[in-house]
Design a protein around this motif. Structure first.
Motif, PDB file in Angstrom:
ATOM      1  N   ASP A 216       0.823  -1.205   0.000  1.00 55.45           N
ATOM      2  CA  ASP A 216       0.000   0.000   0.000  1.00 55.45           C
ATOM      3  C   ASP A 216       0.862   1.262   0.000  1.00 55.45           C
ATOM      4  OD1 ASP A 216      -2.425   1.345  -0.105  1.00 55.45           O
ATOM      5  OD2 ASP A 216      -2.563   1.534   2.080  1.00 55.45           O
ATOM      6  N   MET A 217       1.975   1.236  -0.728  1.00 55.20           N
ATOM      7  CA  MET A 217       2.853   2.384  -0.885  1.00 55.20           C
ATOM      8  C   MET A 217       3.678   2.207  -2.147  1.00 55.20           C
ATOM      9  SD  MET A 217       5.289   1.200   2.328  1.00 55.20           S
ATOM     10  CE  MET A 217       5.768   2.839   2.741  1.00 55.20           C
ATOM     11  N   THR A 218       4.177   3.318  -2.688  1.00 55.29           N
ATOM     12  CA  THR A 218       5.001   3.240  -3.891  1.00 55.29           C
ATOM     13  C   THR A 218       6.414   2.809  -3.523  1.00 55.29           C
ATOM     14  OG1 THR A 218       5.807   5.516  -3.756  1.00 55.29           O
ATOM     15  CG2 THR A 218       3.679   5.146  -4.863  1.00 55.29           C
ATOM     16  N   PRO A 219       7.223   2.392  -4.507  1.00 57.52           N
ATOM     17  CA  PRO A 219       8.615   2.029  -4.207  1.00 57.52           C
ATOM     18  C   PRO A 219       9.396   3.163  -3.547  1.00 57.52           C
ATOM     19  CG  PRO A 219       8.019   1.247  -6.380  1.00 57.52           C
ATOM     20  CD  PRO A 219       6.883   2.093  -5.908  1.00 57.52           C
ATOM     21  N   ILE A 220       9.191   4.409  -3.994  1.00 57.59           N
ATOM     22  CA  ILE A 220       9.904   5.540  -3.405  1.00 57.59           C
ATOM     23  C   ILE A 220       9.425   5.802  -1.983  1.00 57.59           C
ATOM     24  CG2 ILE A 220      10.337   8.015  -3.568  1.00 57.59           C
ATOM     25  CD1 ILE A 220      11.931   6.224  -5.523  1.00 57.59           C
ATOM     26  N   GLU A 221       8.127   5.666  -1.747  1.00 57.12           N
ATOM     27  CA  GLU A 221       7.619   5.810  -0.375  1.00 57.12           C
ATOM     28  C   GLU A 221       8.223   4.742   0.532  1.00 57.12           C
ATOM     29  OE1 GLU A 221       3.184   7.762  -1.155  1.00 57.12           O
ATOM     30  OE2 GLU A 221       3.455   5.567  -1.179  1.00 57.12           O
ATOM     31  N   TYR A 222       8.335   3.518   0.003  1.00 61.08           N
ATOM     32  CA  TYR A 222       8.961   2.450   0.790  1.00 61.08           C
ATOM     33  C   TYR A 222      10.428   2.777   1.070  1.00 61.08           C
ATOM     34  CZ  TYR A 222      11.167  -1.892   2.112  1.00 61.08           C
ATOM     35  OH  TYR A 222      11.905  -2.831   2.794  1.00 61.08           O
ATOM     36  N   LEU A 223      11.158   3.202   0.035  1.00 62.23           N
ATOM     37  CA  LEU A 223      12.580   3.515   0.188  1.00 62.23           C
ATOM     38  C   LEU A 223      12.789   4.605   1.230  1.00 62.23           C
ATOM     39  CD1 LEU A 223      15.565   3.356  -0.613  1.00 62.23           C
ATOM     40  CD2 LEU A 223      15.042   4.889  -2.531  1.00 62.23           C
ATOM     41  N   ASN A 224      12.002   5.661   1.166  1.00 61.98           N
ATOM     42  CA  ASN A 224      12.130   6.743   2.150  1.00 61.98           C
ATOM     43  C   ASN A 224      11.801   6.265   3.561  1.00 61.98           C
ATOM     44  OD1 ASN A 224      13.031   8.766   0.435  1.00 61.98           O
ATOM     45  ND2 ASN A 224      10.956   9.465  -0.082  1.00 61.98           N
ATOM     46  N   ALA A 225      10.741   5.466   3.683  1.00 63.32           N
ATOM     47  CA  ALA A 225      10.369   4.948   5.002  1.00 63.32           C
ATOM     48  C   ALA A 225      11.458   4.038   5.560  1.00 63.32           C
ATOM     49  CB  ALA A 225       9.038   4.201   4.912  1.00 63.32           C
ATOM     50  N   TYR A 226      12.039   3.210   4.683  1.00 64.17           N
ATOM     51  CA  TYR A 226      13.104   2.324   5.137  1.00 64.17           C
ATOM     52  C   TYR A 226      14.332   3.130   5.544  1.00 64.17           C
ATOM     53  CZ  TYR A 226      16.260  -1.636   5.398  1.00 64.17           C
ATOM     54  OH  TYR A 226      17.156  -2.583   5.844  1.00 64.17           O
ATOM     55  N   ARG A 227      14.685   4.131   4.759  1.00 62.94           N
ATOM     56  CA  ARG A 227      15.830   4.975   5.096  1.00 62.94           C
ATOM     57  C   ARG A 227      15.624   5.701   6.417  1.00 62.94           C
ATOM     58  NH1 ARG A 227      17.121   7.552  -0.945  1.00 62.94           N
ATOM     59  NH2 ARG A 227      18.765   6.045  -1.511  1.00 62.94           N
ATOM     60  N   VAL A 228      14.422   6.194   6.657  1.00 60.60           N
ATOM     61  CA  VAL A 228      14.124   6.859   7.922  1.00 60.60           C
ATOM     62  C   VAL A 228      14.249   5.875   9.080  1.00 60.60           C
ATOM     63  CG1 VAL A 228      12.256   7.890   9.293  1.00 60.60           C
ATOM     64  CG2 VAL A 228      12.708   8.711   6.966  1.00 60.60           C
ATOM     65  N   SER A 229      13.806   4.636   8.874  1.00 62.93           N
ATOM     66  CA  SER A 229      13.948   3.612   9.921  1.00 62.93           C
ATOM     67  C   SER A 229      15.409   3.339  10.221  1.00 62.93           C
ATOM     68  CB  SER A 229      13.242   2.323   9.491  1.00 62.93           C
ATOM     69  OG  SER A 229      11.849   2.508   9.387  1.00 62.93           O
ATOM     70  N   VAL A 230      16.222   3.289   9.178  1.00 64.57           N
ATOM     71  CA  VAL A 230      17.665   3.090   9.364  1.00 64.57           C
ATOM     72  C   VAL A 230      18.262   4.254  10.155  1.00 64.57           C
ATOM     73  CG1 VAL A 230      19.896   2.992   8.173  1.00 64.57           C
ATOM     74  CG2 VAL A 230      17.969   1.653   7.325  1.00 64.57           C
ATOM     75  N   ALA A 231      17.841   5.464   9.821  1.00 69.39           N
ATOM     76  CA  ALA A 231      18.325   6.633  10.544  1.00 69.39           C
ATOM     77  C   ALA A 231      17.915   6.579  12.014  1.00 69.39           C
ATOM     78  CB  ALA A 231      17.786   7.912   9.889  1.00 69.39           C
ATOM     79  N   CYS A 232      16.664   6.217  12.278  1.00 67.01           N
ATOM     80  CA  CYS A 232      16.175   6.110  13.663  1.00 67.01           C
ATOM     81  C   CYS A 232      16.973   5.067  14.438  1.00 67.01           C
ATOM     82  CB  CYS A 232      14.695   5.747  13.675  1.00 67.01           C
ATOM     83  SG  CYS A 232      13.600   7.041  13.081  1.00 67.01           S
ATOM     84  N   GLU A 233      17.228   3.957  13.799  1.00 63.79           N
ATOM     85  CA  GLU A 233      18.021   2.909  14.453  1.00 63.79           C
ATOM     86  C   GLU A 233      19.414   3.421  14.780  1.00 63.79           C
ATOM     87  OE1 GLU A 233      18.447  -1.778  13.602  1.00 63.79           O
ATOM     88  OE2 GLU A 233      19.366  -0.508  12.067  1.00 63.79           O
TER      89      GLU A 233
END
Length: 293
Positions: A216-233
């Motif tokens: 339920d998201m585009t590839p770019i939305e997924y990429l940004n969300a994953y990158r933000v998760s990496v940053a949070c970690e």
């Protein structure tokens, strides 16, 4: 209804399994009825013949080849072979914690302990391998435990296949390698929808449709969300500067990183850092059952 796998069962250490016994028996028609209060769980696979089992509530099960039945710990059962065609079975006894929840995912419950299995030979191959490994030594524990988990995993897979549309299963399998690729290359500045689609032999339109159907998201939305998760970690683990966290996550522009971060998390990276949160940054993708790291 699709089964939701509770991964906390594994992550929180709530699941522990001890192999107590692995055995097989070729019953004689003269064998008397076995009456017992089970000291542990016992998973049986009927190889040949027939038999009858009655649970503690008086429910009667007629069992034969390609059937399996699970006896629960601390429950009463009585069972016996058929007089004309006595059964033979192979079984594993096990104990531990978190098992009721695990076997529920396999489709068992105390009111329905029997299953008729498709792909029966696949299960029996695993059971026979477990039987060959079992020698009551310390070394056998890991091997037998691994085979039991494979067997339970096959039960869960069959339950999911029966209750999940085949299209959903195909889509999740198709997207798996794409997510692994994105996750492993999230720091690359050349990661675009076009490059991802081309690498995986798809059109951009097909890639976008696949992501929307599964996540339920585009590839770019997924990429940004994953990158933000990496940053949070990273912020939680080693307290980097905001610029370092952005670079670590794959963002080349700090201002863009801050905008994306706030849009996803609701706070700025600085506010997130000051909060000292210990949240799981990847909870969102775990809930979708699609975390590939």
């Amino acid at each position: 209804m699709e089964i939701a796998l509770n991964m906390n069962l594994l992550e929180d250490g709530n699941l522990k399994i001890n192999i107590e016994k692995v055995a097989q028996e070729f019953c004689d028609s003269r064998k008397k009825t076995t009456n017992c209060l089970r000291p542990c769980y016992a998973l049986h696979f009927v190889l040949f013949g027939k038999g009858t089992l009655i649970d503690g509530n008086g429910k009667k099960y007629e069992l034969g080849k390609n059937d399996t039945f699970l006896l629960y710990k601390n429950e009463k059962y009585s069972y016996c072979p058929d007089n004309q065609d006595p059964w033979s079975y192979i079984w594993v006894e096990f104990s531990g914690t978190g098992i009721d929840e695990l076997v529920a995912l396999c489709g068992f419950d105390k009111d329905n302990i029997k299953k008729h299995i498709k792909d029966f030979n696949d299960f029996i191959m695993l059971m026979r391998n477990m039987y060959e490994c079992y020698d009551a030594s310390e070394v056998q524990y890991l091997r037998c435990s691994a085979y039991l988990m494979l067997i339970l995993g096959k039960f869960i897979e069959q339950e999911l296949s029966a209750k999940t549309p085949q299209r959903d299963i195909r889509n999740k399998k198709q997207i798996r390698n794409i997510l692994v690729y994105i996750n492993n290359n999230h720091m690359s500045s050349s990661l675009t929808t076009e490059s991802i689609a081309q690498l995986h032999g798809m059109s951009v339109r097909s890639l976008n449709r696949l992501f929307m159907e599964v996540l339920d998201m585009t590839p770019i939305e997924y990429l940004n969300a994953y990158r933000v998760s990496v940053a949070c970690e990273g912020i939680q683990l080693w307290n980097p500067s905001i610029a370092e966290a952005a670079k670590w996550a794959g963002f080349e522009d700090d201002a863009y990183f801050s905008r994306v971060f706030k849009n996803i998390k609701g706070v700025s990276p600085q506010e997130y850092k000051k909060s000292g949160t210990t949240e799981d940054p990847f909870k969102w993708i775990k809930e979708k059952g699609m975390l590939f790291r």
